[in-house]
Design a protein around this motif. Structure first.
Motif, PDB file in Angstrom:
ATOM      1  N   GLU A   1       0.823  -1.212   0.000  1.00 32.53           N
ATOM      2  CA  GLU A   1       0.000   0.000   0.000  1.00 32.53           C
ATOM      3  C   GLU A   1       0.859   1.265   0.000  1.00 32.53           C
ATOM      4  OE1 GLU A   1      -2.790  -0.261   3.164  1.00 32.53           O
ATOM      5  OE2 GLU A   1      -3.709  -2.092   2.429  1.00 32.53           O
ATOM      6  N   THR A   2       1.929   1.220  -0.779  1.00 38.03           N
ATOM      7  CA  THR A   2       2.749   2.408  -0.989  1.00 38.03           C
ATOM      8  C   THR A   2       2.812   2.716  -2.481  1.00 38.03           C
ATOM      9  OG1 THR A   2       4.756   1.041  -1.034  1.00 38.03           O
ATOM     10  CG2 THR A   2       4.167   2.089   1.057  1.00 38.03           C
TER      11      THR A   2
ATOM     12  N   TYR B   1       2.496   1.433  -7.930  1.00 40.94           N
ATOM     13  CA  TYR B   1       1.773   1.225  -6.674  1.00 40.94           C
ATOM     14  C   TYR B   1       1.958  -0.214  -6.244  1.00 40.94           C
ATOM     15  CZ  TYR B   1      -1.931   1.108  -3.183  1.00 40.94           C
ATOM     16  OH  TYR B   1      -2.625   0.965  -2.015  1.00 40.94           O
TER      17      TYR B   1
ATOM     18  N   PHE C   1       0.662  -3.208  -4.351  1.00 43.90           N
ATOM     19  CA  PHE C   1      -0.507  -3.804  -3.718  1.00 43.90           C
ATOM     20  C   PHE C   1      -0.102  -4.678  -2.534  1.00 43.90           C
ATOM     21  CE2 PHE C   1      -1.950  -2.965  -8.058  1.00 43.90           C
ATOM     22  CZ  PHE C   1      -3.138  -2.300  -7.803  1.00 43.90           C
ATOM     23  N   THR C   2       0.972  -5.406  -2.707  1.00 44.53           N
ATOM     24  CA  THR C   2       1.509  -6.275  -1.661  1.00 44.53           C
ATOM     25  C   THR C   2       3.022  -6.102  -1.647  1.00 44.53           C
ATOM     26  OG1 THR C   2       1.894  -8.207  -3.082  1.00 44.53           O
ATOM     27  CG2 THR C   2      -0.339  -7.944  -2.185  1.00 44.53           C
TER      28      THR C   2
ATOM     29  N   GLY D   1       1.428   4.358   2.622  1.00 38.40           N
ATOM     30  CA  GLY D   1       1.569   3.186   3.485  1.00 38.40           C
ATOM     31  C   GLY D   1       1.201   3.511   4.906  1.00 38.40           C
TER      32      GLY D   1
END
Length: 335
Positions: free
Chosen positions: A26-27, A63, A65-66, A192
């Motif tokens: 989430e970064t 981006y 996601f994981t 994040g």
């Protein structure tokens, strides 16, 4: 030549990997990159040599996601290629355009470093510029790549990698052309969630025991605290406070020796225990924290007093004349 360049990129990736620490979920990130581009051209009827060198550079964003999956978009420029057509005409050749990719990574730690592979497609706009022709065309060029990413800090990182773009030129009349790019990049990561704070250490239950000599606390055969006795009780409270014992419960028990009647000794022990409890309250202990009990002649601790009489017996039984305090509460160990 392709194999040599691919080998160099793998060696560079492994070299950085040993020093690296995985993308943080989430970064998002943005970056710039640049390096050595080479052109692999199917000349056939063309006189130019393969693997012409130039510079490649661009910008990208993505981006996570994981820790292992991200999407990326970017814009590339490949400039400075040239070749000779029919040994007569010098051709300048440049490529630019946007790209989109899926990035898959093997995390090397929690801070944003990893070894990665990526693949996608570039909308390649290429331009031939020579004395015989000057035109622009477009192709969808798939690409694959690999590299290593190293998180210098939480927000700043570097990349080293290699991408290979297929069929950047794939048009009748033009030489089929692939482009490889060996690059280094600088990256800024943001967003994040903040790491959850470490849980507070659990409090531990402790018990502190104090034994106060009746001779210190009271005048002979008395139950009113003397000045030295007041100080002794206050010292107990100070000791508990100094150890930061929270929710402390004070169990106060008064004892006498066996000289005198049992009823008298019971009453005296109760009065002495209550006198200590009263002073504890005066020192700041709340009444609900106190349990007060007179034990009379119970639980003697003196030894070797059998057969003694008079003052010798009184002196021998001195340890029995006491007030015991047991303080139970909670302490939290500092991290």
């Amino acid at each position: 030549m392709k194999a040599k360049i691919l080998s160099l990129s793998v060696i560079a990736a492994l070299g950085f990997a040993v020093a690296a620490q995985a993308a943080v979920p989430e970064t998002a990130y943005v970056g710039v990159r640049g390096g050595w581009a080479h052109m692999d051209m199917d000349t056939n009827d063309w006189a130019s040599a393969d693997d012409k060198d130039a510079v490649g550079y661009g910008i990208y964003a993505g981006y996570n996601f994981t820790s292992w999956a991200a999407i990326e978009a970017g814009y590339n420029f490949f400039d400075g290629f040239s070749y000779i057509e029919d040994q007569t005409s010098s051709e300048d050749f440049r490529v630019h355009g946007p790209e989109a990719a899926l990035r898959l990574a093997f995390p090397l730690g929690p801070d944003g470093s990893d070894i990665y592979v990526r693949g996608g497609a570039m909308w390649a706009t290429y331009k031939f510029d020579s004395s015989t022709k000057n035109y622009t065309a477009h192709e969808i060029a798939p690409f694959v790549g690999a590299g290593v990413q190293y998180a210098v800090t939480k927000n700043f990182g570097v990349r080293v990698g290699y991408d290979y773009y297929f069929n950047v030129v794939d048009k009748d009349g033009d030489p089929d052309t692939d482009i490889g790019l060996l690059y280094a990049g600088l990256q800024f990561t943001f967003g994040g969630s903040e790491p959850a704070p470490a849980p507070a250490p659990a409090p531990q239950t402790v018990t502190e025991n104090f034994t106060l000599d009746a001779a210190t606390l009271f005048p002979f055969d008395g139950s009113s605290l003397c000045e030295e006795g007041v100080k002794a009780v206050n010292d107990v409270v100070d000791s508990v406070n100094a150890k930061n014992i929270q929710n402390a419960a004070y169990d106060v028990k008064g004892y006498t020796d066996r000289i005198g009647s049992e009823a008298y000794n019971q009453t005296l022990s109760e009065k002495r225990a209550q006198a200590v409890a009263d002073q504890l309250q005066a020192a700041g202990v709340a009444p609900e924290q106190l349990t007060v009990t007179g034990m009379g002649e119970a639980d003697p601790v003196s030894t070797g007093c059998e057969g003694l009489r008079g003052n010798k017996l009184v002196d021998c039984l001195a340890p029995d004349r006491r007030v015991e305090l047991s303080v139970t509460g909670e302490v939290t160990e500092a991290e």
